[in-house]
Structures are given as C-alpha cells and as structure tokens.
Design a protein around this motif. Structure first.
Motif, PDB file in Angstrom:
ATOM      1  N   GLY A  37       0.821  -1.207   0.000  1.00  0.00           N
ATOM      2  CA  GLY A  37       0.000   0.000   0.000  1.00  0.00           C
ATOM      3  C   GLY A  37       0.852   1.253   0.000  1.00  0.00           C
ATOM      4  N   ALA A  38       1.955   1.216   0.768  1.00  0.00           N
ATOM      5  CA  ALA A  38       2.870   2.364   0.786  1.00  0.00           C
ATOM      6  C   ALA A  38       3.541   2.536  -0.575  1.00  0.00           C
ATOM      7  N   PHE A  39       3.935   1.416  -1.174  1.00  0.00           N
ATOM      8  CA  PHE A  39       4.565   1.469  -2.494  1.00  0.00           C
ATOM      9  C   PHE A  39       3.626   2.081  -3.519  1.00  0.00           C
ATOM     10  N   ARG A  40       2.413   1.554  -3.564  1.00  0.00           N
ATOM     11  CA  ARG A  40       1.485   2.032  -4.586  1.00  0.00           C
ATOM     12  C   ARG A  40       1.059   3.472  -4.325  1.00  0.00           C
ATOM     13  N   GLY A  41       0.944   3.852  -3.053  1.00  0.00           N
ATOM     14  CA  GLY A  41       0.633   5.237  -2.738  1.00  0.00           C
ATOM     15  C   GLY A  41       1.686   6.187  -3.273  1.00  0.00           C
ATOM     16  N   GLY A  42       2.961   5.815  -3.094  1.00  0.00           N
ATOM     17  CA  GLY A  42       4.039   6.635  -3.631  1.00  0.00           C
ATOM     18  C   GLY A  42       4.041   6.656  -5.146  1.00  0.00           C
ATOM     19  N   LEU A  43       3.808   5.487  -5.762  1.00  0.00           N
ATOM     20  CA  LEU A  43       3.829   5.404  -7.223  1.00  0.00           C
ATOM     21  C   LEU A  43       2.711   6.235  -7.830  1.00  0.00           C
ATOM     22  N   TYR A  44       1.508   6.067  -7.304  1.00  0.00           N
ATOM     23  CA  TYR A  44       0.378   6.819  -7.850  1.00  0.00           C
ATOM     24  C   TYR A  44       0.506   8.307  -7.535  1.00  0.00           C
ATOM     25  N   GLY A  45       1.120   8.627  -6.401  1.00  0.00           N
ATOM     26  CA  GLY A  45       1.400  10.028  -6.104  1.00  0.00           C
ATOM     27  C   GLY A  45       2.322  10.638  -7.147  1.00  0.00           C
ATOM     28  N   SER A  46       3.319   9.867  -7.579  1.00  0.00           N
ATOM     29  CA  SER A  46       4.235  10.379  -8.606  1.00  0.00           C
ATOM     30  C   SER A  46       3.509  10.591  -9.929  1.00  0.00           C
ATOM     31  N   TYR A  47       2.542   9.715 -10.256  1.00  0.00           N
ATOM     32  CA  TYR A  47       1.759   9.912 -11.478  1.00  0.00           C
ATOM     33  C   TYR A  47       1.037  11.258 -11.445  1.00  0.00           C
ATOM     34  N   ALA A  48       0.416  11.549 -10.292  1.00  0.00           N
ATOM     35  CA  ALA A  48      -0.326  12.808 -10.166  1.00  0.00           C
ATOM     36  C   ALA A  48       0.599  14.011 -10.291  1.00  0.00           C
ATOM     37  N   ARG A  49       1.780  13.935  -9.675  1.00  0.00           N
ATOM     38  CA  ARG A  49       2.714  15.062  -9.737  1.00  0.00           C
ATOM     39  C   ARG A  49       3.255  15.249 -11.152  1.00  0.00           C
ATOM     40  N   ILE A  50       3.504  14.145 -11.848  1.00  0.00           N
ATOM     41  CA  ILE A  50       3.984  14.230 -13.227  1.00  0.00           C
ATOM     42  C   ILE A  50       2.916  14.878 -14.108  1.00  0.00           C
TER      43      ILE A  50
END
Length: 308
Positions: A37-50
């Motif tokens: 969950g922490a991994f995917r939260g960070g990954l999807y957060g990066s998608y939003a920032r990109i």
C-alpha cells in the motif's frame, strides 16, 4: 507533437507496479506492514505530480484568451517546481517501500510514523557536503544500485529542483524574466477584437523562455548578476526532468528484477488475468493523463485556450 507538450514514458513504472504486486503475494514476501500500500501510494502520487508538471509547463507557454501577468507566470513556475520535487519524493517513497519488503532492516520502516516522515531523496543520494557527511541508506546500494548511481550523476539537476522549490515555497518569487512568444495562432487577436497595437497584444504573450534565478538561496545583497551565457533556462531543465523520470523507471525495474529475489516468479492463471486487467486499466489512465494532448489541441480554438 505540439510545442511545449511533454510526453512522459511511464511504461516501466507500470511494469514495476506489476513486479511489486507479484512480490506482495503470500508465496513471495507477503504484505507485512502493508508495504505494498505504501509502495502504490508513492507510485500513484508520482503519477499525479507528473501530470501536474506537464499541465503547468503547457499552461505557462500556451496562448489563452485572457491577458497574462507576472503573477500567473510565477504561479505556474512555482507549481511546476513543486510537482517535480514532489514526484521525486513520491518515487523515493515507493522505492523505499519496495526495498523494505525484501530487506526491512536496510530501509525505513513503513509502519513507523517517524520513519515515514524522514523518507527523503537523500536516503538515495546521501549528503556528502554535510558536516558531518550523511551516508545514504545501505539498502539502495544493495537493491537499487543503478538508480543510486544515476541519481548521484544527476545531483545538480535534483539540487536545482529542490532549491527552486524551497525558495518559491518559503521565501518569495523565483520568476526573474525571460522571453515571450510572439507567434499566435492565425486569427488569435482578431477573435478577441484586439487591434493591431503592440502594447495591447503584448498583454497576451505567453512565455517562450524563462530564466531560472541563479543561486536562489543567496541573500539579495550578495547576489551577483550573471552573463546571458550562464543563464539556466526553465525550458532546458524541465525536459531534463522528463528524461530523468523515464530513466529512473527503467533502472528501478531492472534493479528490482535483478536484486529482489522472488521465491516464485510464475503466476497462476487467475493472477495472470488479474495482472492483465490491471495493466489495461493503468495503461488507459496513463495514456489519458500523460500521453493525450489537452482537449484544446484542434485545428480551431476554444474560448479559453489555443492550440499553439
């Protein structure tokens, strides 16, 4: 591709997500402390920032039907640096979580609030200039050595992003000047009823080149004017960031596959179907948010935004 439209290649991050999902299965590392969950939260957060980077970079350079102002330019500039900085932080958070599943003692514990608060790109880079120097977390040289080497080779790019974001967030403006675009789409001024008057038309010029503030944390009284040939441009840095993100995804996937040993790499037919469905959904999301041109890219133009 229209000018100033960024195209991020995030395919390897999708593959990294699939690798992490496989690692999460009980026959591999399981889900201790909800690291996935922490991994995917960070990954999807990066998608939003990109997505934020691409959006603000486009908006600061495109033709719109309202007059432009230095305050608007500063807003898009500061927002772009926030999203670049945050994307790097989110990728770090995701990599820490993935590393934690395989080597929990070598990464920060994703279940401890104090540890989570201190997750930082400097866990990968280290702080060699600090007094005393702060080493990187040992897990990165073990599981993500290619990512660590690449980030250290791009330390100047990262430092510029961090500094510009820090100043725009805590101190003041970072917009110092540049060059405007003077090539509107055909019929732009006529559609707005603007006469052939340079002083009036100049109010609608978007930016073409933006000069980055040199050493933005230096006190104003000690700042030295830089010759033109030493100017660093926003339009040079942001494409470098795009390439940095793409290469990071490629290296992270390669490192993970090579160094995070899965007890079972084969998936059941049910899991393969699940992964396939997920891949299709994520691909659609990525294509919609990052690869598709904005809705206003058309032969004509809308009331708010123009295609060039």
């Amino acid at each position: 591709m229209p000018e100033f439209l960024l195209k991020f290649d995030l395919g390897t991050f999708q593959e990294l997500d699939e690798f992490a999902l496989l690692a999460r299965q009980d026959y591999n590392y399981g889900g201790v402390n909800d690291w996935f969950g922490a991994f995917r939260g960070g990954l999807y957060g990066s998608y939003a920032r990109i997505h934020g980077v691409a959006t603000h970079y486009y908006e600061i350079h495109t033709w719109v039907s309202n007059p432009r102002s230095p305050a608007e330019t500063e807003y898009h500039l500061a927002s772009t640096f926030f999203n670049m900085d945050s994307a790097i932080e989110c990728v770090t958070f995701a990599l820490n979580a993935l590393g934690y599943c395989a080597a929990p003692k070598s990464f920060k514990d994703v279940s401890v609030p104090a540890a989570i608060r201190n997750i930082s790109p400097y866990d990968i880079l280290g702080k060699v200039d600090a007094n005393p120097p702060v080493p990187a977390l040992g897990g990165y040289s073990m599981l993500f050595p290619s990512v660590q080497k690449y980030w250290r080779n791009n330390a100047k790019l990262l430092s510029t992003i961090f500094e510009q974001h820090d100043v725009s967030k805590h101190r003041g403006t970072i917009y110092v000047g540049g060059m405007a675009r003077t090539n509107p789409p055909p019929g732009f001024y006529e559609s707005l009823g603007i006469a052939d008057d340079a002083s009036q038309r100049a109010r609608f010029w978007p930016m073409k080149e933006i000069i980055l503030k040199h050493e933005p944390k230096t006190p104003l009284a000690k700042r030295i004017s830089q010759p033109r040939e030493n100017h660093e441009l926003f339009e040079t840095l942001v494409p470098q960031f795009k390439d940095f993100i793409s290469e990071t995804g490629l290296l992270a996937l390669r490192d993970a596959r090579q160094n995070i040993k899965l007890r079972k790499r084969r998936t059941s037919i049910r899991m393969k179907r699940k992964l396939f469905r997920r891949a299709r959904i994520v691909k659609k999301l990525i294509c919609f948010h990052f690869f598709s041109p904005p809705a206003d890219f058309s032969p004509g133009f809308s009331s708010s935004s123009y295609s060039r």
